[in-house]
Write a protein that holds these residues in place. Sequence first.
Motif, PDB file in Angstrom:
ATOM      1  N   ALA A  10      29.425  34.543  35.180  1.00  0.00           N
ATOM      2  CA  ALA A  10      30.612  35.376  35.014  1.00  0.00           C
ATOM      3  C   ALA A  10      31.953  34.599  34.861  1.00  0.00           C
ATOM      4  O   ALA A  10      33.093  35.433  34.956  1.00  0.00           O
ATOM      5  CB  ALA A  10      30.528  36.413  36.234  1.00  0.00           C
ATOM      6  N   SER A  11      31.807  33.295  34.827  1.00  0.00           N
ATOM      7  CA  SER A  11      33.187  32.799  34.933  1.00  0.00           C
ATOM      8  C   SER A  11      33.729  32.300  33.432  1.00  0.00           C
ATOM      9  O   SER A  11      34.696  31.859  33.288  1.00  0.00           O
ATOM     10  CB  SER A  11      32.793  31.283  35.396  1.00  0.00           C
ATOM     11  N   SER A  12      32.809  32.905  32.365  1.00  0.00           N
ATOM     12  CA  SER A  12      33.128  32.465  31.195  1.00  0.00           C
ATOM     13  C   SER A  12      32.742  33.630  30.094  1.00  0.00           C
ATOM     14  O   SER A  12      31.364  34.013  30.322  1.00  0.00           O
ATOM     15  CB  SER A  12      32.901  31.135  30.774  1.00  0.00           C
ATOM     16  N   THR A  28      30.707  47.835  41.584  1.00  0.00           N
ATOM     17  CA  THR A  28      30.840  46.783  42.471  1.00  0.00           C
ATOM     18  C   THR A  28      30.105  45.525  42.001  1.00  0.00           C
ATOM     19  O   THR A  28      28.638  45.474  41.622  1.00  0.00           O
ATOM     20  CB  THR A  28      30.140  46.654  43.910  1.00  0.00           C
ATOM     21  N   VAL A  29      31.095  44.572  41.421  1.00  0.00           N
ATOM     22  CA  VAL A  29      30.454  43.433  40.603  1.00  0.00           C
ATOM     23  C   VAL A  29      30.262  42.325  41.627  1.00  0.00           C
ATOM     24  O   VAL A  29      31.365  41.857  42.209  1.00  0.00           O
ATOM     25  CB  VAL A  29      31.334  43.254  39.142  1.00  0.00           C
ATOM     26  N   ILE A  30      29.250  41.645  41.231  1.00  0.00           N
ATOM     27  CA  ILE A  30      29.025  40.195  42.025  1.00  0.00           C
ATOM     28  C   ILE A  30      28.884  39.185  40.808  1.00  0.00           C
ATOM     29  O   ILE A  30      27.980  39.444  39.998  1.00  0.00           O
ATOM     30  CB  ILE A  30      28.039  40.157  42.915  1.00  0.00           C
ATOM     31  N   GLY A  31      29.729  38.054  40.664  1.00  0.00           N
ATOM     32  CA  GLY A  31      29.483  37.406  39.438  1.00  0.00           C
ATOM     33  C   GLY A  31      28.978  35.957  40.117  1.00  0.00           C
ATOM     34  O   GLY A  31      28.867  35.793  41.329  1.00  0.00           O
ATOM     35  N   THR A  32      28.403  35.077  39.107  1.00  0.00           N
ATOM     36  CA  THR A  32      28.281  33.671  39.639  1.00  0.00           C
ATOM     37  C   THR A  32      28.794  32.656  38.708  1.00  0.00           C
ATOM     38  O   THR A  32      28.919  33.020  37.600  1.00  0.00           O
ATOM     39  CB  THR A  32      26.395  33.648  39.591  1.00  0.00           C
ATOM     40  N   SER A  33      28.729  31.589  39.426  1.00  0.00           N
ATOM     41  CA  SER A  33      29.303  30.149  38.641  1.00  0.00           C
ATOM     42  C   SER A  33      28.682  29.025  39.380  1.00  0.00           C
ATOM     43  O   SER A  33      28.228  29.253  40.607  1.00  0.00           O
ATOM     44  CB  SER A  33      30.661  30.212  38.514  1.00  0.00           C
ATOM     45  N   ARG A  34      28.479  28.100  38.429  1.00  0.00           N
ATOM     46  CA  ARG A  34      27.978  26.882  39.278  1.00  0.00           C
ATOM     47  C   ARG A  34      29.137  26.096  39.958  1.00  0.00           C
ATOM     48  O   ARG A  34      29.102  25.569  41.132  1.00  0.00           O
ATOM     49  CB  ARG A  34      27.634  25.677  38.491  1.00  0.00           C
ATOM     50  N   SER A  35      30.687  26.741  39.572  1.00  0.00           N
ATOM     51  CA  SER A  35      31.692  26.009  40.374  1.00  0.00           C
ATOM     52  C   SER A  35      32.614  27.531  40.586  1.00  0.00           C
ATOM     53  O   SER A  35      33.814  27.201  40.042  1.00  0.00           O
ATOM     54  CB  SER A  35      32.492  25.147  39.252  1.00  0.00           C
ATOM     55  N   PRO A  36      32.248  28.232  41.594  1.00  0.00           N
ATOM     56  CA  PRO A  36      32.973  29.275  41.855  1.00  0.00           C
ATOM     57  C   PRO A  36      34.557  28.925  42.404  1.00  0.00           C
ATOM     58  O   PRO A  36      35.391  29.613  41.978  1.00  0.00           O
ATOM     59  CB  PRO A  36      32.342  30.144  42.957  1.00  0.00           C
ATOM     60  N   HIS A  37      34.566  27.801  42.983  1.00  0.00           N
ATOM     61  CA  HIS A  37      35.848  27.496  43.595  1.00  0.00           C
ATOM     62  C   HIS A  37      36.974  27.251  42.141  1.00  0.00           C
ATOM     63  O   HIS A  37      38.172  27.372  42.762  1.00  0.00           O
ATOM     64  CB  HIS A  37      35.937  26.126  44.133  1.00  0.00           C
ATOM     65  N   LYS A  38      36.697  26.971  41.147  1.00  0.00           N
ATOM     66  CA  LYS A  38      37.457  26.747  39.973  1.00  0.00           C
ATOM     67  C   LYS A  38      38.232  27.987  39.533  1.00  0.00           C
ATOM     68  O   LYS A  38      39.071  28.006  38.897  1.00  0.00           O
ATOM     69  CB  LYS A  38      36.747  26.277  38.718  1.00  0.00           C
ATOM     70  N   TYR A  39      37.452  29.271  40.088  1.00  0.00           N
ATOM     71  CA  TYR A  39      37.897  30.501  39.480  1.00  0.00           C
ATOM     72  C   TYR A  39      38.480  31.318  40.694  1.00  0.00           C
ATOM     73  O   TYR A  39      37.640  32.000  41.171  1.00  0.00           O
ATOM     74  CB  TYR A  39      36.929  31.210  38.612  1.00  0.00           C
ATOM     75  N   THR A  40      39.752  31.285  40.798  1.00  0.00           N
ATOM     76  CA  THR A  40      40.304  31.939  41.867  1.00  0.00           C
ATOM     77  C   THR A  40      41.021  33.248  41.628  1.00  0.00           C
ATOM     78  O   THR A  40      41.375  33.885  42.644  1.00  0.00           O
ATOM     79  CB  THR A  40      41.216  31.020  42.748  1.00  0.00           C
ATOM     80  N   ASP A  41      41.174  33.498  40.283  1.00  0.00           N
ATOM     81  CA  ASP A  41      41.990  34.638  40.236  1.00  0.00           C
ATOM     82  C   ASP A  41      41.265  35.923  39.707  1.00  0.00           C
ATOM     83  O   ASP A  41      41.685  36.659  38.842  1.00  0.00           O
ATOM     84  CB  ASP A  41      43.063  34.491  38.926  1.00  0.00           C
ATOM     85  N   LEU A  42      39.753  35.923  39.808  1.00  0.00           N
ATOM     86  CA  LEU A  42      39.030  37.125  39.212  1.00  0.00           C
ATOM     87  C   LEU A  42      39.106  38.214  40.193  1.00  0.00           C
ATOM     88  O   LEU A  42      39.251  38.096  41.428  1.00  0.00           O
ATOM     89  CB  LEU A  42      37.540  36.476  39.073  1.00  0.00           C
TER      90      LEU A  42
END
Length: 267
Positions: A10-12, A28-42
Amino acid sequence: MKQTVLVTGASSGLGKSISFHLHSLGYTVIGTSRSPHKYTDLPFPLLALDLSSQASIDLFFAELATKTNRLDVLVNNAGVGITGAVEEMNLNALRSHFDTNFFGPLAMVQQALPIMRSAGKGKIINITSIGASMGLPFRGGYSASKGALQLISEALRMEVAQFGIEICTLAPGDYATDIASRRYYEPNKKGSPYEAIYQESLSTMDEHVDDGNDPIEIAKAVAGYIQKNKLRPHYAVGPFMQRLSLTMKKILPQKIFERMLKNHYNL
Ligand SMILES: NC(=O)c1ccc[n+]([C@@H]2O[C@H](COP(=O)([O-])OP(=O)(O)OC[C@H]3O[C@@H](n4cnc5c(N)ncnc54)[C@H](OP(=O)(O)O)[C@@H]3O)[C@@H](O)[C@H]2O)c1
């Protein structure tokens, strides 16, 4: 009660667009990323998940269980591209590609099903590709991983219908995302007979993705499938000619269809 939708990657790109759209519709959306800390404004939470690692998938579901006990929809979206001449393809790179595009999404399905079965309902949307239905030159590995996901989804669909769980695939055509810049690129071997034609095909592929449609089309299609009572096994969304190619593959003599594909890629 709001439905809970899990969107991988969900990061891109498509996953981000799907997640924003479903969030705006009140899911209610739950997304995933390998690096969730990079995306703080979602506006929705991102949890850590690496599809190429079973340990990461197990950890992800353990974390998910601490946040919610419901999972209405899984959108198995995360995936990567790979290009290369089949003869010269590094098989370890191809195995790792299958881990992300096939085994990872399958492992997600295996862990999502018990949660959905205990609720007596659920939907799984596996994002494949129009290239899943035809072997695309210099993208044979990608067609193979997405084709495998498409076929196993057909089998799974029949197995889980008895539990009230619906499965479908959604095959996008070309959409303007970052997929081309992130894909694994197999370089030609020294003196490769494929050099010129591979490079030309790569430029054609990249142009198609850059000129691709707006990912919101995929997001709206996903929202539509979530709202439907009954899902068809397969959906395709994308530019008209790309969707038409699926029909042509079914009805044209194989030799003619192959000639069309070769013309398209200047082979
Ligand atoms: N764009 C198109 O034209 C097109 C066409 C047909 C099919 N598709 C399919 O659509 C899906 C989304 O592609 P996209 O175009 O949106 O690409 P993208 O912009 O590159 O996004 C890919 C997403 O997948 C995640 N991801 C990549 N490797 C992962 C891994 N090992 N574990 C977990 N997540 C991983 C990435 O998240 P992090 O990097 O944050 O982990 C990212 O969010 C893919 O399955 C792709 O094959 C795309």
